[in-house]
Design a protein around this motif. Structure first.
Motif: not given
Lengths: 429, 144
Positions: A155-178
């Motif tokens: 669950y969640g591990h196939n999500n492209p955003a979670n597997n990317s080396n980049e954090a795009k869009g609004g994810n730039a303010f969340t994904l880099p910190w986990g």
């Protein structure tokens, strides 16, 4: 359908209060995942199964159905991966990761459909939308179904955003910190704020989570009744696998493959049908934007208080008169916000964990979440509503409460983004 | 080399109205948006003010970069690929001293996982280990 929402205070009594009813419901077989082979248990298969059961429960014919409503928010994206299609009608995603009105219309040979909405929101708001559609005359007899899809893969591990080396869009303010999107992180943070403010801890959720499993085991169709029929103990809970400390796996609902369907019609027609009508007294929604990166406890508390005011205003019912209360428990960490915000059974802010430690069994005086919710039945999100209907009909079997069951309130998802429906065994005065 | 062992942060990709934030970060400055008509600070950046729906473009202002730890979790089973090698790892909420209504995320480099001093003062630093695009990322460390 535009302007169907009741998401603001000051809208007054709902114009269709008591004029729309639920007259049938159906639940498909539930399993952990679709195996990618058995089309009878695909999204389309479970949708058809639940719809036919709901129609049978209502005692109506296929030709009486003139409205179809469903949602594509099936959560399939959490485990989706490329795979081959099948022979028609399973030759597109329609029927595999969602199930449109057009798919059902064709597969069931529905001849008299005049209204189709295949892109409704998730079930909490969608059932309000369905009631509004019947009240507004878009359809006289509408079937509304909500499939949940869980495919192979973690669950969640196939999500492209979670597997990317980049954090795009609004994810730039969340994904880099986990931060992971969805309700888990934000609501766990609010839970930590709750524990700090009211001097309580994660351990205090144990009686609630255990009671959810108990109620789920009292539900014959639930995932746990069918596949893991044993009670969760306090030791199990406290020693559960930690996902994000203090959140453990037992705080998280179990993704499943299932569908539930509900038949809505007018009060006039409902009185002529087989089942005792369950009338809709109001529906209300929340869509609150937090001020910063993470919503706060203050924001969630005010959001639910506002929802409660909207529900009382639109239904004309004081929340203290609600007998059955089935708020969302997709994560155990936020259900207390609904309990305290609605002040069900007088529970005030900071008092939920003491309430959990009291008698919340269905046999007792405070049968909180008699459905067992998602934690007890699997992540259907629909059990909140089907239990409410069964309790008001008096057909909940071993879950039937001993207290009065005339008014029910159910909804999902999170305190800041949700839709609730108030049900009643009476049309209201 | 990563600020936290095993951590491979997803690299922020600046976009449209948020670009000034990331440009400032590359100069080791922390900035937030500011709405003139309603005198409101905004973070994370938005296209327009949610409070007053002004059509005026939102401005930017540098803030001191001092804050406090509100609450935290410890990530032990992340769905995010770049975090799995760093588990367990802190995930903390930082409130900005100049405007406690704004909160920032932090993994609190230098603070062992699970040993987070809730309520402690923190200051902004910048993670220079994120190499793709040479984008610096604001982080926070405990002071005092």
């Amino acid at each position: 359908m535009a302007n169907w929402q009741r998401d603001k205070e000051g809208m007054g009594l709902w114009e269709h209060r008591g004029k729309v009813a639920v007259v049938g419901w159906g639940q498909s077989y539930i399993q952990r995942r679709w195996d990618g082979v058995d089309l009878e248990r695909s999204c389309g298969g479970t949708s058809k199964e639940s719809i036919l059961k709901a129609i049978s429960d209502a005692g109506i014919g296929l030709d009486e159905i003139d409205g179809l409503m469903t949602s594509k928010e099936t959560r399939a994206e959490q485990t989706w991966a490329p795979r081959p299609y099948f022979a028609p009608p399973y030759d597109t995603e329609d029927g595999l990761t969602y199930c449109s009105g057009e798919f059902i219309q064709k597969e069931l040979g529905l001849k008299n459909v005049k209204y189709i909405e295949s892109d409704a929101p998730y079930i909490g708001p969608m059932l309000g939308m369905a009631a509004q559609a019947v009240g507004d005359g878009m359809a006289e007899t509408l079937v509304c179904w909500y499939p949940m899809v869980n495919l192979s893969g973690r669950y969640g591990h196939n999500n492209p955003a979670n597997n990317s080396n980049e954090a795009k869009g609004g994810n730039a303010f969340t994904l880099p910190w986990g931060y992971q999107s969805g309700a888990m992180f934000n609501n766990a943070i609010v839970f930590q704020q709750y524990c700090q403010r009211y001097n309580t801890s994660h351990e205090a959720l144990a009686p609630f989570v255990m009671n959810q499993r108990r109620n789920g085991l009292l539900t014959p169709w639930s995932y746990y009744s069918l596949h893991e029929p044993y009670q969760l103990t306090k030791e199990d809970y406290l020693n559960g696998r930690v996902v994000e400390e203090p959140l453990v796996v037992y705080d998280c609902d179990r993704p499943v493959m299932a569908c539930a369907a509900f038949i809505f019609t007018t009060a006039e027609k409902a009185k002529k049908l087989r089942q005792k009508p369950v009338y809709i007294l109001n529906h209300a929604q929340n869509s609150v934007r937090g001020r910063s990166t993470m919503a706060t406890l203050d924001e969630h508390q005010e959001a639910v208080s506002s929802l409660a005011r909207k529900m009382e205003e639109g239904s004309g019912v004081n929340i203290k008169d609600v007998d059955i209360f089935n708020p969302y428990d997709g994560y155990a960490t936020f259900t207390q916000q609904f309990l305290e915000g609605f002040q069900w059974h007088g529970v005030g802010r900071g008092e939920a964990h003491d309430f959990y430690a009291d008698d919340i069994r269905v046999e007792g005086p405070h049968p909180f979440l008699s459905s067992g919710g998602n934690l007890g039945t699997g992540r259907t999100r629909s059990a909140l509503h089907s239990d409410s209907i069964e309790q008001l009909r008096g057909t909940a079997g071993p879950r039937q409460v001993n207290v009065k069951a005339e008014i029910a309130l159910a909804g999902s998802n999170t305190p800041d983004a949700c839709g609730f429906v108030m049900y009643s065994s009476h049309q209201g005065s | 080399m990563s600020m936290i062992d095993g951590l491979e942060r997803p690299v922020p990709v600046p976009f449209d109205w948020a670009k000034p934030f990331w440009d400032a970060a590359n100069e080791k400055k922390l900035v937030v948006q500011h709405c003139g008509p309603c005198d409101l600070n905004i973070y994370p950046p938005k296209e327009k003010c949610n409070e007053c729906d002004t059509t005026e473009p939102l401005g930017w202002k540098e803030v001191e970069g001092k804050g406090h730890i509100d609450v935290y979790l410890v990530i032990k089973d992340s769905r995010i690929k770049g975090f799995r090698g760093a588990q367990p790892i802190n995930f903390a909420i930082i409130t900005l001293d100049e405007d406690p209504g704004l909160n920032f995320l932090s993994n609190l480099p230098g603070t062992p996982a699970g040993e987070v001093p809730v309520g402690a003062a923190v200051e902004v630093i910048f993670d220079e280990s994120v190499e793709v695009g040479r984008q610096l990322v604001p982080e926070w460390r405990v002071i005092g």
